[in-house]
Design an enzyme around this catalytic site. Structure first.
Site, PDB file in Angstrom:
ATOM      1  N   HIS A 158       2.521  46.720   6.762  1.00  0.00           N
ATOM      2  CA  HIS A 158       3.637  45.762   6.689  1.00  0.00           C
ATOM      3  C   HIS A 158       4.151  45.599   5.249  1.00  0.00           C
ATOM      4  O   HIS A 158       4.712  44.561   4.900  1.00  0.00           O
ATOM      5  CB  HIS A 158       3.230  44.392   7.245  1.00  0.00           C
ATOM      6  CG  HIS A 158       2.625  44.439   8.607  1.00  0.00           C
ATOM      7  ND1 HIS A 158       3.379  44.504   9.761  1.00  0.00           N
ATOM      8  CD2 HIS A 158       1.320  44.471   9.014  1.00  0.00           C
ATOM      9  CE1 HIS A 158       2.571  44.543  10.810  1.00  0.00           C
ATOM     10  NE2 HIS A 158       1.319  44.538  10.379  1.00  0.00           N
ATOM     11  N   SER A 279      21.995  56.011 -15.288  1.00  0.00           N
ATOM     12  CA  SER A 279      23.147  55.195 -14.908  1.00  0.00           C
ATOM     13  C   SER A 279      24.281  55.437 -15.890  1.00  0.00           C
ATOM     14  O   SER A 279      24.059  55.599 -17.089  1.00  0.00           O
ATOM     15  CB  SER A 279      22.766  53.718 -14.908  1.00  0.00           C
ATOM     16  OG  SER A 279      23.907  52.892 -14.866  1.00  0.00           O
ATOM     17  N   LYS A 285      18.235  52.799 -17.274  1.00  0.00           N
ATOM     18  CA  LYS A 285      17.912  53.169 -15.906  1.00  0.00           C
ATOM     19  C   LYS A 285      17.401  54.609 -15.796  1.00  0.00           C
ATOM     20  O   LYS A 285      17.910  55.509 -16.438  1.00  0.00           O
ATOM     21  CB  LYS A 285      19.142  53.013 -15.001  1.00  0.00           C
ATOM     22  CG  LYS A 285      19.607  51.587 -14.795  1.00  0.00           C
ATOM     23  CD  LYS A 285      18.601  50.763 -14.017  1.00  0.00           C
ATOM     24  CE  LYS A 285      18.396  51.245 -12.607  1.00  0.00           C
ATOM     25  NZ  LYS A 285      19.579  51.133 -11.756  1.00  0.00           N
ATOM     26  N   GLU A 292      15.982  59.463  -3.117  1.00  0.00           N
ATOM     27  CA  GLU A 292      17.037  58.769  -2.378  1.00  0.00           C
ATOM     28  C   GLU A 292      17.900  59.757  -1.600  1.00  0.00           C
ATOM     29  O   GLU A 292      18.314  59.483  -0.459  1.00  0.00           O
ATOM     30  CB  GLU A 292      17.887  57.949  -3.347  1.00  0.00           C
ATOM     31  CG  GLU A 292      17.123  56.749  -3.928  1.00  0.00           C
ATOM     32  CD  GLU A 292      17.890  56.033  -5.019  1.00  0.00           C
ATOM     33  OE1 GLU A 292      19.035  56.451  -5.336  1.00  0.00           O
ATOM     34  OE2 GLU A 292      17.350  55.056  -5.574  1.00  0.00           O
TER      35      GLU A 292
END
Length: 461
Positions: A158, A279, A285, A292
């Site tokens: 979970h 970024s 970043k 992804e």
């Protein structure tokens, strides 16, 4: 050739140029050029074997087709107007090279059984490449699991910390999923590797060609036993697309874990620069774009499966032009899997782990089950010990202290069976080593998994 179209003899009117473009598939099915040529070469030999053409004519056709193949291989093949598909293009070029004898090649053959054969050859050859990419990925995971077996980390259910495990156990959980994918794919390939050629348009071949000879020439395991089924069956496309979808589920879930584990909130892993981007606005970043994209491309593959099934479900028997729509979903899925499996292997092989961060995330409440098991070993039923261990968790929370800081008196108030040896519970390594049954996360059982997967990889090279 008497007509630019293989089917043009019955027609007197011209075709709307828009319809020509709408009907054409050469822009995507040209990638089957080798499968189409190999199928035609085998068919030419089969025609000669039955005396439909002479041995010399067969040699001329086979050699001419080899020249066509070399043009494709050398990127010299010129697609011309009227080449609506790969079959038309190859036959047109063969005619230019060898003359009128090329017109004998299509004797008894339809594009219906021709394309069904081409697609099976292409799919077989390309999925075998995917199988190799899959094995390489499994090998990368197994190698890393063996090297980093001493690293401990929290296991999650979970998305909440649950029990301590080995980093290697997490890695191997995906290796086993991917091995199941490899086994599934091998079964699918074996199942669809049967020959449709010789089915004609739908009713079979009138010249009694030796289909078993053709199957052997083309590396098929056997022949399809019903001609109607032979020209219409695309179950293998659906199976490969389902396999691709399920494999991408596993790639996506692996990627999702790595995205989470690489975040500042976890800090368990750092992806290599080669598989990350920055970024355009925020200089600090470092984004896990490889993972992804892998997660995102899984949806693309699922879409190809669902789209194809919607096309396939409503077709009447035998061949229908709708089946032209089988190729682009399949081609795209195969391309996506080929890239995704290799990228995943690159991500896994180059990422950096932070064992100290993983270990720091272990908390003593994760040993609550071990506390319950301590009492089980003293003869108390587990349902009772589960409740007692829960009381220890609650007591620690009420006092805002970790469970291992509770005193022996505290534990005895929960149950008199607690002894001084309860202190041995607060050892993460001990907890992990207690999980020593087959498939568990102890050192020995993890190494057993490594050995089994390594043996499987060696036997399936």
């Amino acid at each position: 050739m008497t007509s630019a179209k293989l089917w043009g003899g019955r027609f007197t009117g011209g075709v709307d140029p828009l319809m020509d473009a709408f009907n054409a598939s050469i822009h995507f099915d040209k990638r089957m050029f080798e499968a189409d040529i190999r199928g035609s070469q085998a068919y030419a030999k089969a025609l000669a074997k039955r005396g439909i053409i002479t041995e010399q004519e067969s040699i001329i056709l086979v050699n001419g087709l080899e020249q066509v193949f070399e043009e494709w291989q050398g990127n010299r093949f010129e697609i011309k107007p009227g080449d609506e598909d790969i079959h038309t293009a190859n036959e047109r070029r063969l005619g230019e090279l060898v003359g009128n004898v090329s017109g004998k090649l299509h004797t008894g053959r339809s594009r219906n059984d021709q394309v069904a054969t081409d697609l099976r050859i292409w799919t077989r050859d390309e999925t075998r490449k995917l199988l190799e990419h899959l094995k390489q990925l499994i090998g990368v995971i197994v190698e890393r699991a063996e090297k980093e077996i001493e690293v401990l980390m929290p296991g999650y259910t979970h998305l909440q910390r649950a029990q301590p495990i080995r980093w290697s156990q997490w890695l191997l959980s995906y290796a086993w999923s991917l091995q199941a994918d490899a086994l599934r794919l091998a079964e699918i390939i074996n199942r669809f590797n049967v020959l449709p050629l010789g089915s004609g348009a739908l009713a079979g071949n009138p010249f009694n060609i030796d289909r078993e000879f053709v199957a052997k020439e083309l590396g098929f395991n056997g022949v399809i036993q019903n001609s109607l089924y032979g020209v219409s069956d695309r179950d293998f496309v659906a199976e490969v697309l389902f396999w691709a979808s399920l494999t991408m589920v596993h790639v996506s879930r692996l990627s999702e874990d790595l995205i989470i584990y690489s975040s500042a909130e976890f800090g368990f892993v750092t992806l290599a620069d080669a598989y990350s981007t920055g970024s355009s606005l925020m200089p600090q970043k470092k984004n896990p774009d490889s993972c992804e994209l892998l997660r995102g491309k899984s949806g693309r593959v699922f879409g190809q499966l669902s789209g194809f099934l919607m096309t396939y479900k409503g077709l009447p028997s035998t061949y229908n032009k709708d089946l032209q729509e089988d190729k682009e979903p399949l081609f795209d899925a195969v391309d996506t899997l080929a890239g995704s499996l290799q990228i995943t292997a690159g991500v896994i092989s180059t990422l950096k782990i932070h064992p100290e961060k993983m270990r720091a995330s272990l908390s003593f409440d994760m040993l609550a089950t071990d506390l319950a098991e301590y009492l089980v070993r003293k003869g108390i039923p587990f349902r009772e010990t589960h409740h007692i261990a829960g009381g220890a968790v609650r007591l620690g929370e009420e006092r805002n202290i970790p469970m291992n800081n509770l005193s022996l008196t505290d534990f005895k108030e929960l149950h008199p069976a607690f002894e001084e040896d309860v202190a041995s519970i607060w050892d993460f390594e001990r907890s992990i080593e207690n999980r020593s049954s087959l498939g568990g996360t102890s050192r020995a059982t993890v190494l057993d998994q490594v050995q089994k997967l390594q043996s499987w990889l060696v036997s399936n090279l």
